[in-house]
Design a protein around this motif. Structure first.
Motif, PDB file in Angstrom:
ATOM      1  N   ASP A  52       0.869  -1.171   0.000  1.00  0.00           N
ATOM      2  CA  ASP A  52       0.000   0.000   0.000  1.00  0.00           C
ATOM      3  C   ASP A  52       0.909   1.225   0.000  1.00  0.00           C
ATOM      4  OD1 ASP A  52      -1.694   2.065   0.473  1.00  0.00           O
ATOM      5  OD2 ASP A  52      -2.563   1.265   2.322  1.00  0.00           O
ATOM      6  N   PHE A  54       0.251   4.156   0.228  1.00  0.00           N
ATOM      7  CA  PHE A  54      -0.192   5.254   1.095  1.00  0.00           C
ATOM      8  C   PHE A  54       0.010   4.913   2.567  1.00  0.00           C
ATOM      9  CE2 PHE A  54      -2.380   6.056  -2.876  1.00  0.00           C
ATOM     10  CZ  PHE A  54      -2.132   7.409  -3.041  1.00  0.00           C
ATOM     11  N   LEU A  56       2.957   4.175   4.904  1.00  0.00           N
ATOM     12  CA  LEU A  56       4.410   4.157   5.024  1.00  0.00           C
ATOM     13  C   LEU A  56       4.890   3.046   5.965  1.00  0.00           C
ATOM     14  CD1 LEU A  56       7.043   5.626   4.169  1.00  0.00           C
ATOM     15  CD2 LEU A  56       6.833   6.978   6.219  1.00  0.00           C
ATOM     16  N   ILE A  60       7.500   0.301   4.852  1.00  0.00           N
ATOM     17  CA  ILE A  60       8.800   0.222   5.519  1.00  0.00           C
ATOM     18  C   ILE A  60       9.030  -1.183   6.080  1.00  0.00           C
ATOM     19  CG2 ILE A  60       9.889   0.940   7.704  1.00  0.00           C
ATOM     20  CD1 ILE A  60       9.247   3.803   6.948  1.00  0.00           C
ATOM     21  N   THR A  82       4.166   6.511  -5.346  1.00  0.00           N
ATOM     22  CA  THR A  82       3.843   7.832  -4.786  1.00  0.00           C
ATOM     23  C   THR A  82       5.096   8.480  -4.200  1.00  0.00           C
ATOM     24  OG1 THR A  82       3.424   6.831  -2.646  1.00  0.00           O
ATOM     25  CG2 THR A  82       1.524   7.068  -4.090  1.00  0.00           C
ATOM     26  N   ASN A  83       4.997   9.759  -3.869  1.00  0.00           N
ATOM     27  CA  ASN A  83       6.105  10.435  -3.193  1.00  0.00           C
ATOM     28  C   ASN A  83       6.387   9.751  -1.853  1.00  0.00           C
ATOM     29  OD1 ASN A  83       6.220  12.235  -5.257  1.00  0.00           O
ATOM     30  ND2 ASN A  83       5.957  14.072  -4.003  1.00  0.00           N
ATOM     31  N   LEU A  84       5.345   9.194  -1.257  1.00  0.00           N
ATOM     32  CA  LEU A  84       5.512   8.509   0.021  1.00  0.00           C
ATOM     33  C   LEU A  84       6.341   7.226  -0.173  1.00  0.00           C
ATOM     34  CD1 LEU A  84       4.578   8.945   2.936  1.00  0.00           C
ATOM     35  CD2 LEU A  84       2.634   7.475   2.477  1.00  0.00           C
ATOM     36  N   ALA A  86       8.525   6.846  -2.541  1.00  0.00           N
ATOM     37  CA  ALA A  86       9.892   7.330  -2.792  1.00  0.00           C
ATOM     38  C   ALA A  86      10.583   7.630  -1.466  1.00  0.00           C
ATOM     39  CB  ALA A  86       9.851   8.572  -3.672  1.00  0.00           C
ATOM     40  N   ALA A  87       9.803   8.141  -0.507  1.00  0.00           N
ATOM     41  CA  ALA A  87      10.373   8.468   0.814  1.00  0.00           C
ATOM     42  C   ALA A  87      10.903   7.207   1.496  1.00  0.00           C
ATOM     43  CB  ALA A  87       9.321   9.132   1.685  1.00  0.00           C
ATOM     44  N   PRO A 215       9.340   7.235  13.090  1.00  0.00           N
ATOM     45  CA  PRO A 215       9.340   6.558  11.783  1.00  0.00           C
ATOM     46  C   PRO A 215      10.723   6.006  11.429  1.00  0.00           C
ATOM     47  CG  PRO A 215       8.144   8.623  11.643  1.00  0.00           C
ATOM     48  CD  PRO A 215       8.756   8.587  13.010  1.00  0.00           C
ATOM     49  N   LEU A 216      11.779   6.776  11.772  1.00  0.00           N
ATOM     50  CA  LEU A 216      13.136   6.298  11.491  1.00  0.00           C
ATOM     51  C   LEU A 216      13.449   5.058  12.331  1.00  0.00           C
ATOM     52  CD1 LEU A 216      15.884   6.734  10.104  1.00  0.00           C
ATOM     53  CD2 LEU A 216      16.540   8.162  12.019  1.00  0.00           C
TER      54      LEU A 216
ATOM     55  N   ILE B 104       6.688  17.140   1.600  1.00  0.00           N
ATOM     56  CA  ILE B 104       7.163  16.578   0.323  1.00  0.00           C
ATOM     57  C   ILE B 104       6.027  16.083  -0.580  1.00  0.00           C
ATOM     58  CG2 ILE B 104       9.311  15.791   1.434  1.00  0.00           C
ATOM     59  CD1 ILE B 104       7.988  12.889   0.535  1.00  0.00           C
ATOM     60  N   LEU B 116      13.051  15.719   0.115  1.00  0.00           N
ATOM     61  CA  LEU B 116      13.369  14.760   1.178  1.00  0.00           C
ATOM     62  C   LEU B 116      14.884  14.659   1.391  1.00  0.00           C
ATOM     63  CD1 LEU B 116      11.953  12.870   3.113  1.00  0.00           C
ATOM     64  CD2 LEU B 116      12.184  11.060   1.444  1.00  0.00           C
ATOM     65  N   TYR B 128       4.488  14.058   4.965  1.00  0.00           N
ATOM     66  CA  TYR B 128       3.697  13.813   3.769  1.00  0.00           C
ATOM     67  C   TYR B 128       2.232  13.921   4.175  1.00  0.00           C
ATOM     68  CZ  TYR B 128       1.999  11.248  -0.368  1.00  0.00           C
ATOM     69  OH  TYR B 128       1.364  10.879  -1.521  1.00  0.00           O
ATOM     70  N   LEU B 130      -1.399  12.671   3.559  1.00  0.00           N
ATOM     71  CA  LEU B 130      -2.158  11.628   2.876  1.00  0.00           C
ATOM     72  C   LEU B 130      -3.441  12.208   2.319  1.00  0.00           C
ATOM     73  CD1 LEU B 130      -2.106   8.546   5.251  1.00  0.00           C
ATOM     74  CD2 LEU B 130      -1.109   8.679   2.990  1.00  0.00           C
ATOM     75  N   PHE B 145       4.760  11.730   9.383  1.00  0.00           N
ATOM     76  CA  PHE B 145       6.145  12.186   9.537  1.00  0.00           C
ATOM     77  C   PHE B 145       7.060  11.123   8.938  1.00  0.00           C
ATOM     78  CE2 PHE B 145       4.281  15.142  12.469  1.00  0.00           C
ATOM     79  CZ  PHE B 145       5.038  16.284  12.222  1.00  0.00           C
ATOM     80  N   PRO B 147      10.685   9.094   7.926  1.00  0.00           N
ATOM     81  CA  PRO B 147      11.960   8.757   8.570  1.00  0.00           C
ATOM     82  C   PRO B 147      13.085   9.584   7.972  1.00  0.00           C
ATOM     83  CG  PRO B 147      11.262   6.986   7.093  1.00  0.00           C
ATOM     84  CD  PRO B 147      10.174   8.015   7.078  1.00  0.00           C
ATOM     85  N   VAL B 148      13.714  10.370   8.792  1.00  0.00           N
ATOM     86  CA  VAL B 148      14.837  11.190   8.326  1.00  0.00           C
ATOM     87  C   VAL B 148      16.109  10.666   8.991  1.00  0.00           C
ATOM     88  CG1 VAL B 148      15.836  13.514   8.270  1.00  0.00           C
ATOM     89  CG2 VAL B 148      13.378  13.213   7.985  1.00  0.00           C
TER      90      VAL B 148
END
Lengths: 225, 231
Positions: A52, A54, A56, A60, A82-84, A86-87, A215-216, B104, B116, B128, B130, B145, B147-148
């Motif tokens: 999905d 959308f 993340l 991940i 999506t850009n997500l 790509a993230a 998230p990281l 982004i 990013l 991002y 949604l 948010f 992951p950076v």
């Protein structure tokens, strides 16, 4: 072995990349909607995963399962999806130091990813992170776990340093809440104005520290554990 | 002060979502510049739509006394990524000390990915928005948010390699031959410096190119970005 890791929308940029350089295998991440189209790109030895784009967290988690199993040179294409998506792919690239490309018309733009794996943690911090991850795995990653749940009897001093380091590395968030506990006073005792509080009960505020994965942190744990 | 940077294009719903979610005090909008002599009507129309979108947001934010600054960056050139990173770097330098967040969601995919990357190197937050009408549910939080990774090459690079990168930077980012990096202090012979150059090339921080009998050495874009964290 050289692998092309890519999101999938139309496959156009995968074709463009294949024309410019050769890849032994393809690993694509596609949405359910484009699954059938993606299948047409898959040969023996290639793989595709339905995700999905959308969500993340689930993407991940999938990257965390798939990427560490690939043995060989990897090139990551972040053009499709999506850009997500790509993230998620870009964070993976920086974590592993993988060559990353973007296809713009007929040009290939190389992303500035140093080929250096980011391993930022001490062994003890890694162990605590693993504990947090396995506790939260049973619940939900967006929830928190308190220091006392995590420590299992170990003194909070021993816990605070590695957790502070994890916090500094951006892998966890530390939250401090105050939990109020009402204590009734014995029948013959009341508090007067001079003591600051008046009444037959007092409220003792206790500091409760808890942690949650950022998230990281979720990405890192996905790769590591 | 909370400062947001947002690449935008045809759609701006994500801008309004962010405005509702955060207390934005200054907003930088980045749109793709119209290439000189562009004749393709689709590109021209897209550019004008993006420009109109910035005006709409500007009018909306003016009611809240929020400053909106519009930047135009070439989005379809080979060096678009570098130009975008430079633009963000300028904003980050200018807004030093403020909380900077990069949205982004909008703009082209390249702009999103560049935004990013900028957040990784310039240590800003990234998020991002949604589109709940598409993939999500109305009950879920629509701001994600991202992951950076805390990219810090200060520890990852040994002192000698850092020194080579800095020397190369002082020489304008490129030397025509490896021996140009030999000095009287740190690396007195080519044998002393060569292993470091080769190792840096393997890390994608420098590029070695054969030119007849000599080899030139040049900083890569990754090398330039790593240098920003070393200086």
């Amino acid at each position: 072995m050289k692998y092309l890791i890519s999101g999938f929308t139309s496959g156009e940029t995968i074709t463009a990349l294949r024309k410019k350089e050769s890849f032994d295998h393809l690993v694509v991440f596609t949405s359910e909607l484009n699954q059938e189209k993606a299948k047409k790109f898959i040969k023996s030895g290639d793989n595709y995963y339905v995700v999905d784009f959308f969500n993340l967290n689930s993407f991940i988690a999938m990257l965390g399962k798939v990427i560490p199993t690939i043995k060989g040179e990897m090139v990551v294409n972040i053009t499709e999806g999506t850009n997500l998506a790509a993230a998620g792919l870009l964070a993976t690239s920086y974590y592993y130091g993988l060559r990353t490309v973007f296809v713009l018309k007929d040009k290939i733009i190389e992303f500035p990813v140093p080929a250096i794996k980011q391993d930022i943690l001490s062994e003890s911090s890694k162990e605590w992170l693993k504990k947090i991850y396995s506790h939260l795995k049973l619940k939900d990653y967006s929830t928190t776990i308190t220091y006392s749940e995590l420590s299992e009897g170990i003194s909070s001093q021993r816990l605070s340093r590695p957790l502070r380091l994890l916090n500094m590395a951006g892998l966890i968030e530390i939250r401090t809440n105050y939990c109020g506990k009402k204590i009734e006073l014995p029948e013959d005792e009341t508090l007067s104005n001079e003591e600051g509080i008046e009444g037959e009960s007092i409220c003792v505020k206790k500091q409760v520290k808890s942690v949650r994965l950022t998230p990281l942190g979720r990405l890192y744990c996905g790769f590591m554990y | 002060m909370e400062v947001h940077i947002m690449p935008i294009g045809m759609r701006i719903e994500h801008v309004y979502s962010a405005i509702q979610h955060f207390k934005i005090q200054k907003l930088y909008l980045i749109i793709g510049k119209l290439p000189k002599g562009e004749k393709e009507t689709k590109f021209i129309a897209n550019y004008h739509k993006a420009k109109a979108n910035t005006q709409e947001i500007n009018d909306y934010m003016a009611k809240m006394n929020t400053t909106v600054i519009v930047k135009e960056v070439s989005a379809f050139e080979e060096n678009s990524l570098q130009l975008f990173l430079e633009e963000v770097k300028n904003i980050v330098d200018q807004e030093k000390g403020n909380l900077i967040r990069i949205n982004i969601t909008g703009g082209t995919n390249l702009m999103g990915a560049a935004a990013l990357t900028a957040s990784y190197f310039y240590k800003t937050e990234a998020y991002y928005v949604l589109d709940t009408s598409k993939g999500g549910s109305e009950n879920i939080e629509n701001i994600v948010f991202l992951p950076v990774p805390r990219i810090d090459y200060t520890d990852a690079l040994p002192a000698a390699k850092k020194k080579v990168l800095l020397m190369l930077s002082e020489k304008g980012g490129k030397v025509e031959k490896k021996t140009d990096l030999v000095d009287k202090v740190t690396f007195k012979t080519i044998q002393a410096i060569n292993p470091h150059i080769v190792a840096l090339a393997k890390m994608n921080l420098v590029k070695i190119q054969q030119d007849g009998k000599t080899q030139s050495v040049e900083l890569t874009e990754a090398g330039r970005l790593v240098l920003t964290s070393l200086k």
